[in-house]
Motif scaffolding. Structure first.
Motif, PDB file in Angstrom:
ATOM      1  N   HIS A   1      -3.499   8.227   0.664  1.00 53.73           N
ATOM      2  CA  HIS A   1      -3.680   8.242  -0.782  1.00 53.73           C
ATOM      3  C   HIS A   1      -3.860   9.686  -1.273  1.00 53.73           C
ATOM      4  O   HIS A   1      -4.524  10.475  -0.621  1.00 53.73           O
ATOM      5  CB  HIS A   1      -4.908   7.402  -1.153  1.00 53.73           C
ATOM      6  CG  HIS A   1      -4.953   7.070  -2.609  1.00 53.73           C
ATOM      7  ND1 HIS A   1      -5.385   7.967  -3.565  1.00 53.73           N
ATOM      8  CD2 HIS A   1      -4.576   5.966  -3.287  1.00 53.73           C
ATOM      9  CE1 HIS A   1      -5.292   7.398  -4.757  1.00 53.73           C
ATOM     10  NE2 HIS A   1      -4.804   6.184  -4.605  1.00 53.73           N
TER      11      HIS A   1
ATOM     12  N   ASN B   1      -7.602   4.656   2.993  1.00 56.76           N
ATOM     13  CA  ASN B   1      -6.176   4.932   2.841  1.00 56.76           C
ATOM     14  C   ASN B   1      -5.917   6.426   2.990  1.00 56.76           C
ATOM     15  O   ASN B   1      -5.902   7.176   2.007  1.00 56.76           O
ATOM     16  CB  ASN B   1      -5.656   4.431   1.487  1.00 56.76           C
ATOM     17  CG  ASN B   1      -4.153   4.577   1.379  1.00 56.76           C
ATOM     18  OD1 ASN B   1      -3.535   5.371   2.097  1.00 56.76           O
ATOM     19  ND2 ASN B   1      -3.541   3.827   0.480  1.00 56.76           N
TER      20      ASN B   1
ATOM     21  N   ASN C   1      -7.341  -1.748  -7.925  1.00 58.99           N
ATOM     22  CA  ASN C   1      -5.909  -1.524  -7.710  1.00 58.99           C
ATOM     23  C   ASN C   1      -5.691  -0.786  -6.393  1.00 58.99           C
ATOM     24  O   ASN C   1      -4.716  -1.041  -5.689  1.00 58.99           O
ATOM     25  CB  ASN C   1      -5.308  -0.715  -8.863  1.00 58.99           C
ATOM     26  CG  ASN C   1      -5.229  -1.531 -10.140  1.00 58.99           C
ATOM     27  OD1 ASN C   1      -6.238  -1.788 -10.777  1.00 58.99           O
ATOM     28  ND2 ASN C   1      -4.036  -1.983 -10.480  1.00 58.99           N
ATOM     29  N   GLU C   2      -6.592   0.110  -6.067  1.00 59.06           N
ATOM     30  CA  GLU C   2      -6.477   0.868  -4.813  1.00 59.06           C
ATOM     31  C   GLU C   2      -7.868   1.149  -4.261  1.00 59.06           C
ATOM     32  O   GLU C   2      -8.727   1.651  -4.989  1.00 59.06           O
ATOM     33  CB  GLU C   2      -5.737   2.198  -5.060  1.00 59.06           C
ATOM     34  CG  GLU C   2      -4.329   2.002  -5.599  1.00 59.06           C
ATOM     35  CD  GLU C   2      -3.662   3.280  -6.087  1.00 59.06           C
ATOM     36  OE1 GLU C   2      -2.434   3.386  -5.959  1.00 59.06           O
ATOM     37  OE2 GLU C   2      -4.366   4.178  -6.582  1.00 59.06           O
ATOM     38  N   THR C   3      -8.074   0.811  -3.002  1.00 64.03           N
ATOM     39  CA  THR C   3      -9.345   1.103  -2.340  1.00 64.03           C
ATOM     40  C   THR C   3      -9.158   2.356  -1.477  1.00 64.03           C
ATOM     41  O   THR C   3      -8.347   2.355  -0.555  1.00 64.03           O
ATOM     42  CB  THR C   3      -9.779  -0.079  -1.448  1.00 64.03           C
ATOM     43  OG1 THR C   3      -9.824  -1.260  -2.247  1.00 64.03           O
ATOM     44  CG2 THR C   3     -11.140   0.172  -0.825  1.00 64.03           C
TER      45      THR C   3
ATOM     46  N   GLU D   1     -11.353  -6.829  -8.385  1.00 59.08           N
ATOM     47  CA  GLU D   1     -10.624  -6.255  -7.250  1.00 59.08           C
ATOM     48  C   GLU D   1      -9.950  -4.965  -7.721  1.00 59.08           C
ATOM     49  O   GLU D   1      -9.347  -4.920  -8.792  1.00 59.08           O
ATOM     50  CB  GLU D   1      -9.553  -7.220  -6.745  1.00 59.08           C
ATOM     51  CG  GLU D   1     -10.083  -8.498  -6.123  1.00 59.08           C
ATOM     52  CD  GLU D   1     -10.742  -8.305  -4.756  1.00 59.08           C
ATOM     53  OE1 GLU D   1     -10.402  -7.325  -4.058  1.00 59.08           O
ATOM     54  OE2 GLU D   1     -11.612  -9.106  -4.383  1.00 59.08           O
TER      55      GLU D   1
END
Lengths: 258, 258, 258, 258
Positions: C138, C135, C166-168, C164
């Motif tokens: 980000h 990302n 919240n943000e990769t 999982e």
């Protein structure tokens, strides 16, 4: 007798017309290959549909009876009619499963359901891919080894412009140095969507036993457990009567979409 | 001197033309009220845009310089041009913040970014709403009490057909027995989206101090930290050169979208 | 003058005592290196803490004044006291940021905050790693290239047993054929957690400019925007009075945890 | 013949000993009631276990053969042994389903799997609750109406200190003005967890047909599709051999947990 899972394997069916190499690998077309492998299972009944048919083979009545739709497209995304896309979109929200394959990442339907560009990096270098099972306990990974190798695949690399997935099932490694989120599950309305990266048209990917098993597992996973129209009114905005009385309030009749 | 956060408060500006009650509450229009409250903050510079202006006031150059766009619409969603929607969509993916207010849940832009119908239940009963702060530590909840009350709001109720949120900040309780996810954050590409439920046009919701504080907090939260075009090529699919050499592979020049 | 972000760089500080190669790379210890690089920034004030200090250098009062805690551990996870772990856990829920580095994936605090085993594959082969920015928009990726290379790192590979994210933000490619989710953001209570994979003790990873920039960005990202105790009572279960009167109900005094 | 889903309904079984009102509602205990309603289904075989039994009725071999564990606890969370909690935790990561009921939100096992405090507001006012089906297409909502009413329940209110759910199925409205996320699904390792709020011991909640149907649906949903040990080594950190040869690297034998 339990009702079989009703599947449509959709393919734009363009490369098959234009490239001998694709015809050699998929004499029945990619759609025919996909339907064929699914029909080896007792609990699945798969048919095909292609871009060239009237309404692309996706009439309302056919979709209404479909539990899971597979989507393979590449060269002709723009030729898919917006009306058919809207129809598929509504059916997914109602509960129909959707499996988007390989270059289908740029299809109208996948972009619409994701709300993002679904862009990625790519490279046609016939390079080796190692696919890792990120969640060995996921139903889509049933019987799939910890990793498996595709000797030749098109590279798809990050950044993949999609929302964070509900479930990450597979990730891919490419010889040229790239990585990719190769198997992702999304919930949208009552429907489940599975994106699966392998499947370049010039490689015999869908003949690989492990890939076929993933597809069978995925059909079972995204198939609706209620019915394929579990959320029939998913696009309606009803004027809701109070559950708890509100003094002085007179409820008007339903006004539909405001 | 730090650059201010550049905001556009967009409003379809239709009820203001047609209903005296709305003009009485918002003499400058809802857009004027929103821009006004944001301009009370030293770090924000807000302007307005409306449906009636050329390109709805959202030219490419204006959007290119916008950090955060607020969106209020209701009666005229269908009149918003698809071209402008595509432009806003691309800017959000690039990093521009988007705050969707109340009936904007059914706007083209919100539906596009969510990939779902964004349907919900509604009722105009001037009923009491209690809004609960679900995450008191969230930046958008800074200075907001554990709960606050709106004496009269339109009811918006579940099911709200949106994907699971990245962050749930507020939830609403309505006197007539309904509940709603009232404040939700989504990440899409490099952009952040905040949906906030209160704001029916016939109630003075945007004059409430607590609502104004939420909006200020939200502008600061969804404002891009890099730049508003942190991910400039978010819609491109580049032909990527190998990072690790692949024997025999000759990289062709960039071919753009396949 | 704005208050600086108050950071503690915690390290178990064991390899530094036992291995000359680690001392050669990090003469001040990994903790000293981390605090040093952060202190080059005007808006950050970083100190160190180690396992060997009383209460591991993490007294309640020190943690109460800490905005962001970095955690490096490997050989001595089991020696970290449960009381200190509970203290850190509570502070994260209240709003303190937490950055977990490399082998800290198996620390008590990370496992506790994830609710999973945090297991992974590993290999010490001094192999090349390519880290991809998943990302680019980000905040943690600000100024970070599309990809960057670490010539020698320990391999960490999937499956990585975490929820999982919240943000990769980052994903890693390893020469030996493995992939990994290398930079992940989690929200827990009012706190943000960033896990970052690089940093094996026998490689000069934290001297790489790009790695240092990621760490600085991450400190700014997980730092609380309210205060580091934005959700002071995050572990309390209050007996809540009705907002709407309930006929016949007499509210008893607060009874604390049931 | 298909194997039945093997379920254990666990209950701390304390209120039943101490309060006549609870015995009147649940003569067989809450555990007996839960097992009984599940055993009305042909595809489920449910047994019970309680705190008072050796190992709380949750020996390793029993858990190894369990597909889904239901958990009801309130007054005696602290008396549950850490060893048993660790055993349950491992089984969930391996693939066993877990259904946490009502005051089980504060159980050791739920707090451990969430990584948060799981705190909430509460009030014993015998007040009306309206439960809304947020996702009518979700398997757990099969046959459940758009909303249903519990005339008397304990109020559980936000903020509920849990991570964002993978799936939000139900939300609750309480007469006193509170709201709650009443039905949440989490994936952890290979296991699925469902939290369901209703079920205060002094109300006949588990006798309501709609609640019983939710529980049956939930058992089927969280039951493992592979096997209950689909991810047997979910806590191991293997020393992984390269998939792609690394020149000069000699792989050492497996070293287990580092």
């Amino acid at each position: 007798m339990t009702k079989k899972i009703s599947v449509i394997a959709w393919n734009e069916n363009v490369h098959e017309q234009e490239m001998q190499v694709v015809r050699d690998i998929y004499p029945q077309g990619i759609h025919g290959c996909l339907a064929g492998l699914l029909n080896e299972e007792k609990d699945i009944l798969a048919e095909t549909a292609t871009l060239q048919e009237p309404e692309h083979g996706l009439s309302q009545s056919r979709l209404d009876n479909c539990d899971v739709l597979l989507w393979w497209g590449h060269a002709a995304h723009a030729q898919v009619s917006d009306e058919v896309v809207a129809r598929v979109y509504e059916r997914v929200l109602q509960g129909m499963g959707l499996i988007v394959l390989h270059s289908g990442h740029f299809s109208k339907i996948f972009r619409r359901m994701m709300g993002t560009s679904c862009a990625l990096q790519w490279r046609e270098a016939d390079e080796k891919e190692v696919i890792w099972t990120v969640n060995p306990g996921h139903p889509i990974a049933k019987g799939i080894p910890a990793h498996f190798i595709l000797e030749n695949e098109e590279m798809y690399g990050e950044p993949f412009v999609v929302p964070e997935a509900n479930e990450t099932v597979f990730m891919g490694w490419f010889a040229g140095g790239n990585v990719f989120r190769s198997g992702l599950v999304y919930n949208r309305g009552a429907g489940r969507i599975f994106y699966f990266q392998p499947g370049h048209e010039t490689h015999p990917t869908y003949h690989q036993p492990v890939i076929r098993k993933v597809l069978v597992n995925a059909v079972r996973y995204v198939a609706p457990r209620h019915s394929s129209a579990a959320w029939k009114n998913v696009e309606d905005a009803p004027n809701g009567a109070p559950i708890i009385p509100i003094p002085g309030y007179v409820h008007k009749t339903e006004q539909g979409l405001r």
